[in-house]
Every structure is written in C-alpha cells, then in structure tokens.
Scaffold this motif. Structure first.
Motif, PDB file in Angstrom:
ATOM      1  N   ILE A  19      29.462  47.636  66.600  1.00  0.00           N
ATOM      2  CA  ILE A  19      28.212  46.916  66.859  1.00  0.00           C
ATOM      3  C   ILE A  19      28.549  45.430  66.789  1.00  0.00           C
ATOM      4  O   ILE A  19      28.982  44.922  65.751  1.00  0.00           O
ATOM      5  N   TYR A  61      12.765  46.718  62.146  1.00  0.00           N
ATOM      6  CA  TYR A  61      13.625  47.453  61.225  1.00  0.00           C
ATOM      7  C   TYR A  61      13.813  48.894  61.673  1.00  0.00           C
ATOM      8  O   TYR A  61      14.885  49.477  61.487  1.00  0.00           O
ATOM      9  N   ASP A 111      17.493  50.507  62.415  1.00  0.00           N
ATOM     10  CA  ASP A 111      17.859  51.812  61.863  1.00  0.00           C
ATOM     11  C   ASP A 111      18.249  52.778  62.971  1.00  0.00           C
ATOM     12  O   ASP A 111      19.207  53.537  62.831  1.00  0.00           O
ATOM     13  N   LEU A 154      21.737  51.828  64.271  1.00  0.00           N
ATOM     14  CA  LEU A 154      22.763  52.212  63.294  1.00  0.00           C
ATOM     15  C   LEU A 154      22.993  53.716  63.314  1.00  0.00           C
ATOM     16  O   LEU A 154      24.121  54.184  63.347  1.00  0.00           O
ATOM     17  N   PHE A 170      24.606  54.874  66.481  1.00  0.00           N
ATOM     18  CA  PHE A 170      25.985  54.407  66.519  1.00  0.00           C
ATOM     19  C   PHE A 170      26.873  55.315  65.669  1.00  0.00           C
ATOM     20  O   PHE A 170      27.989  55.652  66.052  1.00  0.00           O
ATOM     21  N   ARG A 229      23.594  42.025  59.024  1.00  0.00           N
ATOM     22  CA  ARG A 229      24.397  42.999  58.271  1.00  0.00           C
ATOM     23  C   ARG A 229      24.856  44.195  59.086  1.00  0.00           C
ATOM     24  O   ARG A 229      25.735  44.930  58.647  1.00  0.00           O
ATOM     25  N   ILE A 230      24.238  44.424  60.241  1.00  0.00           N
ATOM     26  CA  ILE A 230      24.697  45.602  60.989  1.00  0.00           C
ATOM     27  C   ILE A 230      25.820  45.262  61.966  1.00  0.00           C
ATOM     28  O   ILE A 230      26.393  46.151  62.601  1.00  0.00           O
ATOM     29  N   PHE A 231      26.147  43.979  62.059  1.00  0.00           N
ATOM     30  CA  PHE A 231      27.233  43.601  62.967  1.00  0.00           C
ATOM     31  C   PHE A 231      28.588  43.753  62.300  1.00  0.00           C
ATOM     32  O   PHE A 231      28.782  43.353  61.165  1.00  0.00           O
ATOM     33  N   GLU A 232      29.530  44.285  63.051  1.00  0.00           N
ATOM     34  CA  GLU A 232      30.902  44.343  62.549  1.00  0.00           C
ATOM     35  C   GLU A 232      31.649  43.092  63.017  1.00  0.00           C
ATOM     36  O   GLU A 232      32.533  42.570  62.357  1.00  0.00           O
ATOM     37  N   GLU A 257      35.420  38.852  63.148  1.00  0.00           N
ATOM     38  CA  GLU A 257      34.778  39.875  62.315  1.00  0.00           C
ATOM     39  C   GLU A 257      33.760  39.187  61.426  1.00  0.00           C
ATOM     40  O   GLU A 257      34.029  38.091  60.925  1.00  0.00           O
ATOM     41  N   ASP A 299      32.809  39.719  58.358  1.00  0.00           N
ATOM     42  CA  ASP A 299      33.312  39.419  57.004  1.00  0.00           C
ATOM     43  C   ASP A 299      34.178  38.183  56.988  1.00  0.00           C
ATOM     44  O   ASP A 299      34.075  37.342  56.101  1.00  0.00           O
ATOM     45  N   ARG A 349      38.442  26.592  44.190  1.00  0.00           N
ATOM     46  CA  ARG A 349      37.146  26.906  43.588  1.00  0.00           C
ATOM     47  C   ARG A 349      37.088  26.383  42.160  1.00  0.00           C
ATOM     48  O   ARG A 349      36.092  25.833  41.713  1.00  0.00           O
ATOM     49  N   ASP A 350      38.208  26.577  41.435  1.00  0.00           N
ATOM     50  CA  ASP A 350      38.263  26.074  40.058  1.00  0.00           C
ATOM     51  C   ASP A 350      38.148  24.565  40.045  1.00  0.00           C
ATOM     52  O   ASP A 350      37.461  23.979  39.207  1.00  0.00           O
ATOM     53  N   PRO A 368      27.703  30.574  48.904  1.00  0.00           N
ATOM     54  CA  PRO A 368      28.128  31.024  50.229  1.00  0.00           C
ATOM     55  C   PRO A 368      27.073  30.663  51.264  1.00  0.00           C
ATOM     56  O   PRO A 368      25.901  30.516  50.951  1.00  0.00           O
TER      57      PRO A 368
END
Lengths: 122, 291
Positions: free
Chosen positions: B30, B165, B169, B172, B175, B194-197, B212, B214, B262-263, B274
């Motif tokens: 997706i 929604y 659903d 998803l 798919f 959130r449903i996208f890869e 991607e 992520d 980050r530290d 984020p």
C-alpha cells in the motif's frame, strides 16, 4: 533507553513485551497474527511484521511454520531481568534529577519512598 | 507489479503538471502518493491508468507501455471521487454489471457487501446519490475489481470521518486477503499515514521523496529550546522549518540523528520530538522564501 521518537513497529514490540510481563500473554501461548494486529490498529501489515520480527530476533517470540507466533519459554523472566537493569537508569535517575530541579531535599524523597513502600506491604 | 516512469512530463498549455518525473514502484504494497492540491498527483495517476498519453517520457507497467494497451489497462483500476462510470443517469446495478463484464477478477459478493456497508441502494441512479454515497460506489467498484494495480485518487474526499475509516479498513482487509499494489493519493495525511508501507511525495510536478514510511519518519525531528542552543545545534543540518516564540525556538530537521547527538541535545537542554508524516509533508512542501 527511552526515546519519544519510537517508530510504530517498536511500540508494537513494547506492547507485546508488556503483555508478557503482566501475564496477559503466557509462555508458549500464541500471539495474535500480524494481520490481526494490522487490522486492529489500522496499520500496514508490514509494520506489524517488523515489530514481530524484532521480538523474534530478541528471542521473545518464536515462529511455528504455518501456524503462527508464540511466546518463548523464559521470555517473561528475561524481560523482568532487563527491566530491573533499566529501572535505575530509566525511572530512578530522572526522578532524582527532577527532585533536584524543583528543590526537594533527597532525604525527603527517601522518607516518602519508605512510607509508600511500607503502606504497600501492609 | 512494477511501475516505472522515465522523465515523465505533462504539459497543459503553459503549465507543467509533471516535470521529468522518474519513479519506480514495485511489489504488493500500500503506497501513499502525497502532494498538495495541484501538485500533479491526479495527472500522474491518470497517466499510470492509461487515461492520457504524456507529453513526454515513458510509463511502463510490468515492462510494457500503458497507453492504449488493452491487456495492461485491464489490470489497472483508477477510482476517483465521483465514482467514474459511464453515464450519470445509470443505476448502480448497471455500473456493477458493466464492471463484472470488464474485470476478469470481479468479486460480485464483495461489491454487494461494500455497498451495503455504506448503505447504498443498488437500484439508485448515480446522479441521485449524495457525494458520499457516490464515493462509496467508486470504492465498491474499485475494490471488487481486484485489479493488480488499484489506485484511489482522493476517493475518500466526499466521505465523512466514520466512513473514511470504514474505507481504510476495507482497503487494509482486502490487501491482506488479496495482496496487490494499492496507490492512495491524498493530502489528508494524518489519519491514513499508518496504512502506508511506502510513500512518494510529489511537489510542483516533481518527485520530492520516495521512501519506506518508517525510514522517512525516522528522519524527521523537531528541536525545541532556548534560541542560542537551538541555533548552535542546527548548524550544518537540513532545517525544513523554524518557529519562534520569545526566546524559545523550534527547528524542524530532516535527517537521521545518531544516539550520541540525541544525548548532546538533551545535555544542551533541548527537547526532541518526532515529526509525524503530516508534519514532514507540510514542512517539506512549504514554499521556500527567498530561493
């Protein structure tokens, strides 16, 4: 280390770990499939898969080919040990820093902890 | 399923809708096609579906050109907002029958279930339906076609939030049961990200980012703190946005932060947060002043 910017797949992994710790998921019990997770949380199944794969890599879950994912024996104890290690760094240290930042004397904190602990055991 | 565009260009008179776009999409996934209004999303999807021949450049689907290529086009479904069928005065049932004739993988039961879910009476005429119900017809036709390449061009726009929604659903679920390539174009990102890869961001006819989800999300961070500390930290980094209130400044960065960094930020008294996909999209596609 706790970090606000955790990707969803890591949050899924964390959640499953919590369920194992709390006993909601028992050892050798089957976990919901990645597709069920995806449908429930309305996320891409590849994301759910990533979270599960992380747990497999960490030895928390294992795969039974053609059947699904299961909680590894010893997973609960391993997670508790890991949490014990991180407890001081993740929970106590920030508390000490906070107390110092707002000016609460440390012996007051210690007294309070002891009071709460004894009440809890009563 | 593999889509490849090479130097894809579309002119409408003086306007360049697509500007030498090179994009490769592959696999059962997706994919989100993100872009502001007028960015070129609809033009791109129309060309991918073979609805128009581009001004210049190539489009290959599984290695073959799309335009007027019947057996390729048969495997592609493009659903836009209005339900896109032959005649306005047509009944829903007629549209269904036509789809059944056209589509080799047509799932009659699924179409019926979806229409029921959205409460669309099969006997209605399309032009008598509300905007939302027309979108629902489009969704039913699109999903039940089970085309190996299924594209929704902001089809959800006419739907209210609960119905949207239901749509996500349905996508998803189908798919997972029948993996294929889905492309969903949208500028309303928050609820669907959130449903996208994978995500492709298109801006002014050009491809801005393709990655991607992520990986893309891992590169967005907002740094907040005293102005001097923020300025010091962001030196040499890719800043995609800045906001200031008094002496507190927020800078939005694009790029991976290593753990050590980050530290470093924490030590400098800076807060890290984020950026979600919508934030990233807004900052990355904001017109840059003074360029």
């Amino acid at each position: 280390m706790f970090d606000d910017s955790t990707p969803i797949y890591r949050q899924i992994a964390e959640q499953i770990k919590q369920e194992i710790l709390s006993g909601a998921l028992l050892e050798d019990e089957q976990v919901m499939s990645t597709n069920q997770y995806a449908a429930y949380y309305r996320i891409n199944p590849a994301t759910a898969q990533k979270g599960f794969q992380q747990l497999v890599d960490e030895g928390i879950l294992y795969k039974k080919r053609g059947i699904g994912m299961f909680v590894s024996p010893g997973a609960r104890e391993a997670l508790r040990a890991n949490h014990r290690e991180r407890f001081f760094e993740d929970v106590v240290d920030p508390m000490v820093a906070e107390a110092q930042a707002i000016g609460i004397p440390i012996d007051e904190v210690i007294r309070h902890i002891e009071q709460v602990a004894t009440k809890g055991n009563a | 399923m593999r889509i490849e565009t090479r130097q894809l260009t579309q002119q409408f008179g003086e306007t360049t809708a697509l500007d030498s776009l090179d994009l490769t999409l592959e696999g059962n996934k997706i994919i989100g096609l993100l872009g502001r209004n007028g960015s070129g999303k609809t033009t791109l999807l129309s060309i991918l579906a073979g609805f128009r021949k581009p001004t210049a450049g190539e489009v290959l689907v599984n290695g073959e050109p799309v335009f007027e290529n019947a057996h390729v086009v048969r495997d592609i479904a493009l659903i836009r907002e209005g339900g896109d069928t032959v005649e306005e005065s047509e009944k829903v049932s007629e549209a269904l029958r036509f789809a059944e004739y056209l589509r080799p993988n047509w799932d009659k039961e699924l179409a019926g279930q979806i229409l029921e879910r959205f409460e669309v009476p099969v006997k209605s005429k399309l032009d008598q339906l509300s905007r939302g119900k027309r979108s629902a017809v489009g969704i039913a036709l699109g999903l039940a076609a089970r085309a190996p390449l299924t594209m929704f061009d902001e089809t959800y726009l006419g739907l209210d939030a609960p119905s949207r929604y239901v749509f996500y659903d349905l996508v998803l679920q189908d798919f997972m049961e029948h993996p294929r390539m889905f492309i969903l174009s949208t500028h309303l990102i928050e609820e669907v990200s959130r449903i996208f890869e994978e995500v492709a961001i298109i801006d002014h006819g050009k491809l801005l980012i393709h990655d991607e989800s992520d990986a893309l999300l891992a590169r967005g961070v907002a740094i907040t703190g005293p102005q001097d500390a923020v300025d010091a930290f962001i030196t040499g980094r890719t800043v995609i946005g800045e906001r200031q209130l008094g002496r507190t400044k927020s800078a939005m960065l694009y790029g991976m932060l290593q753990n050590g960094e980050r530290d470093e930020a924490a030590r400098a008294g800076l807060d890290l947060e984020p950026l979600d996909l919508q934030d990233l999209f807004v900052y990355l596609t904001e017109p840059k002043g003074g360029n």
